[in-house]
Design a protein around this motif. Structure first.
Motif, PDB file in Angstrom:
ATOM      1  N   VAL A  20       0.851  -1.192   0.000  1.00 49.12           N
ATOM      2  CA  VAL A  20       0.000   0.000   0.000  1.00 49.12           C
ATOM      3  C   VAL A  20       0.888   1.243   0.000  1.00 49.12           C
ATOM      4  O   VAL A  20       2.104   1.163   0.211  1.00 49.12           O
ATOM      5  CB  VAL A  20      -0.937   0.022   1.226  1.00 49.12           C
ATOM      6  N   GLU A  21       0.269   2.384  -0.204  1.00 52.59           N
ATOM      7  CA  GLU A  21       1.031   3.636  -0.257  1.00 52.59           C
ATOM      8  C   GLU A  21       1.519   4.031   1.138  1.00 52.59           C
ATOM      9  O   GLU A  21       0.777   3.964   2.118  1.00 52.59           O
ATOM     10  CB  GLU A  21       0.155   4.746  -0.829  1.00 52.59           C
ATOM     11  N   LYS A  22       2.753   4.452   1.193  1.00 47.99           N
ATOM     12  CA  LYS A  22       3.326   4.905   2.459  1.00 47.99           C
ATOM     13  C   LYS A  22       2.712   6.245   2.840  1.00 47.99           C
ATOM     14  O   LYS A  22       2.609   7.151   2.013  1.00 47.99           O
ATOM     15  CB  LYS A  22       4.843   5.024   2.310  1.00 47.99           C
ATOM     16  N   PRO A  23       2.306   6.416   4.110  1.00 44.22           N
ATOM     17  CA  PRO A  23       1.673   7.677   4.520  1.00 44.22           C
ATOM     18  C   PRO A  23       2.684   8.816   4.665  1.00 44.22           C
ATOM     19  O   PRO A  23       3.875   8.592   4.919  1.00 44.22           O
ATOM     20  CB  PRO A  23       1.051   7.330   5.872  1.00 44.22           C
ATOM     21  N   THR A  24       2.202  10.027   4.508  1.00 46.79           N
ATOM     22  CA  THR A  24       3.017  11.233   4.676  1.00 46.79           C
ATOM     23  C   THR A  24       2.480  12.027   5.856  1.00 46.79           C
ATOM     24  O   THR A  24       1.262  12.267   5.932  1.00 46.79           O
ATOM     25  CB  THR A  24       2.966  12.110   3.412  1.00 46.79           C
ATOM     26  N   PRO A  25       3.320  12.448   6.791  1.00 46.39           N
ATOM     27  CA  PRO A  25       2.816  13.155   7.979  1.00 46.39           C
ATOM     28  C   PRO A  25       2.274  14.546   7.650  1.00 46.39           C
ATOM     29  O   PRO A  25       2.843  15.268   6.830  1.00 46.39           O
ATOM     30  CB  PRO A  25       4.046  13.240   8.884  1.00 46.39           C
ATOM     31  N   LYS A  26       1.172  14.897   8.316  1.00 48.30           N
ATOM     32  CA  LYS A  26       0.644  16.250   8.215  1.00 48.30           C
ATOM     33  C   LYS A  26       1.468  17.162   9.113  1.00 48.30           C
ATOM     34  O   LYS A  26       2.388  16.723   9.793  1.00 48.30           O
ATOM     35  CB  LYS A  26      -0.833  16.254   8.623  1.00 48.30           C
ATOM     36  N   HIS A  27       1.130  18.439   9.133  1.00 51.59           N
ATOM     37  CA  HIS A  27       1.945  19.414   9.861  1.00 51.59           C
ATOM     38  C   HIS A  27       2.122  19.063  11.340  1.00 51.59           C
ATOM     39  O   HIS A  27       3.177  19.316  11.922  1.00 51.59           O
ATOM     40  CB  HIS A  27       1.323  20.811   9.751  1.00 51.59           C
ATOM     41  N   HIS A  28       1.088  18.465  11.955  1.00 52.89           N
ATOM     42  CA  HIS A  28       1.116  18.177  13.389  1.00 52.89           C
ATOM     43  C   HIS A  28       1.434  16.713  13.678  1.00 52.89           C
ATOM     44  O   HIS A  28       1.319  16.278  14.816  1.00 52.89           O
ATOM     45  CB  HIS A  28      -0.237  18.530  14.013  1.00 52.89           C
ATOM     46  N   GLU A  29       1.850  15.954  12.667  1.00 59.19           N
ATOM     47  CA  GLU A  29       2.037  14.516  12.828  1.00 59.19           C
ATOM     48  C   GLU A  29       3.498  14.090  12.708  1.00 59.19           C
ATOM     49  O   GLU A  29       4.331  14.809  12.166  1.00 59.19           O
ATOM     50  CB  GLU A  29       1.230  13.767  11.757  1.00 59.19           C
ATOM     51  N   VAL A  30       3.752  12.881  13.210  1.00 58.24           N
ATOM     52  CA  VAL A  30       5.047  12.229  13.017  1.00 58.24           C
ATOM     53  C   VAL A  30       4.812  10.960  12.205  1.00 58.24           C
ATOM     54  O   VAL A  30       3.764  10.317  12.326  1.00 58.24           O
ATOM     55  CB  VAL A  30       5.717  11.864  14.365  1.00 58.24           C
ATOM     56  N   CYS A  31       5.768  10.605  11.379  1.00 61.19           N
ATOM     57  CA  CYS A  31       5.724   9.343  10.641  1.00 61.19           C
ATOM     58  C   CYS A  31       6.647   8.366  11.359  1.00 61.19           C
ATOM     59  O   CYS A  31       7.829   8.662  11.571  1.00 61.19           O
ATOM     60  CB  CYS A  31       6.172   9.534   9.190  1.00 61.19           C
ATOM     61  N   ILE A  32       6.093   7.214  11.737  1.00 59.04           N
ATOM     62  CA  ILE A  32       6.834   6.226  12.526  1.00 59.04           C
ATOM     63  C   ILE A  32       7.136   4.993  11.685  1.00 59.04           C
ATOM     64  O   ILE A  32       6.238   4.433  11.057  1.00 59.04           O
ATOM     65  CB  ILE A  32       6.028   5.805  13.760  1.00 59.04           C
TER      66      ILE A  32
END
Length: 319
Positions: A20-32
């Motif tokens: 599946v597509e890897k997620p991209t963090p929004k301004h207030h998010e972290v990608c783990i």
């Protein structure tokens, strides 16, 4: 990225490993980057969705999670991993930080990556927020993933008991994910005199976690004569019962309190994970792992958890 996808409710076989597509963090998010997760009882309940929609809990679950299938097709509520990227408004974390988290009804942990808000977000009724903090430095990713669910659940109910140091606490179901956590926190944080109830095979194990006394639910029909408890916690809920369980429920002091994991909807707190990390790093808490599977064998892991006999936690290694 690899992820286990659940597009409909049903037996473990509805889970499928896909790209599946890897997620991209929004301004207030972290990608783990997820290193490990766990298969919890809650995961299996969501995957199976066995409650009818006319049942109050079934209706609420459908509204929150989805009626025909999960709105977020990637399940999983706990993780341990490292921050790979952060949104521009994130201030508490940076790339490379090792973390563990409870993702609540955001789910998303059966995957190589997920994005979570840095702080607590506004939630709708019935939803469970995510909490994230630094991973215990003394634990592996697998061990860290194993402890999150138990503390998120057990801490909620232990708080409700208003336990004071020296009081007598009984944990029914002391060898499961929630029970093993409850025994250790009740003993090493609250300073209680703890009695654990479990099967014959787990008596020595529960004692090793810090229980002062153990009762075998398969051999005893009643609580030790005259025993009274200030707080009794049922860590297995309505799915399991015994004569001893009924006796425990009635063996309360005049002001004693009884709570079951079926009572209410636990809301995780950041301070619970912080307390857990402190206990772990002080050598007062240990992870309990029954089995460990790779992500590719998550169907087998769900089958095992569905049996209802696991000791502690079932962990999934992701990367």
């Amino acid at each position: 990225m690899k992820a286990v996808v659940c597009t409909k409710y049903g037996p473990p076989e509805v889970l499928q490993l896909k790209e599946v597509e890897k997620p991209t963090p929004k301004h207030h998010e972290v990608c783990i980057k997820i290193r490990a997760t766990a298969v919890t009882a809650s995961d299996c309940i969501v995957r199976g969705f066995k409650l009818p929609i006319w049942h109050p809990i079934g209706l609420l679950m459908g509204l929150v999670v989805g009626f025909r299938g999960p709105r977020n097709s990637i399940l999983g509520m706990v993780l341990a991993g490292e921050i790979e990227a952060v949104g521009r408004d994130v201030t508490q974390f940076k790339s490379g930080d090792q973390v563990f988290a409870f993702t609540g009804t955001h789910f998303g942990c059966y995957a190589e990556y997920t994005c979570l808000p840095e702080g607590r977000m506004m939630v709708f009724p019935g939803t469970v927020p995510s909490v994230i903090t630094a991973k215990p430095s003394t634990m592996t990713y697998e061990e860290a993933a194993a402890v999150v669910y138990g503390v998120a659940m057990a801490s909620h109910f232990l708080r409700g008991g208003h336990i004071q140091r020296g009081q007598k606490v009984l944990i029914y179901g002391a060898s499961g994910a929630i029970g093993t956590t409850a025994v250790q926190i009740a003993k090493h944080h609250y300073g209680a005199e703890v009695t654990g109830v479990c099967s014959t095979a787990n008596l020595e194990f529960v004692t090793s976690l810090g229980a002062d006394h153990v009762l075998d639910y398969t051999r005893q029909d009643s609580v030790v004569e005259g025993a009274r408890y200030d707080f009794v916690m049922d860590a297995v809920g309505k799915k399991k019962s015994s004569k001893l369980k009924l006796a425990c429920k009635n063996a309360l002091t005049a002001n004693g309190k009884y709570m079951s994991v079926d009572s209410g909807n636990p809301t995780p707190r950041l301070e619970d994970l912080v307390l857990l990390r402190e206990l772990i790093e002080a050598g007062k808490f240990r992870a309990v792992i029954d089995r460990c599977y790779p992500l590719e064998q998550i169907v087998e892991a769900h089958r095992y958890v569905d049996q209802g006999h696991k000791k502690g936690n079932v962990v999934i290694t992701v990367a």
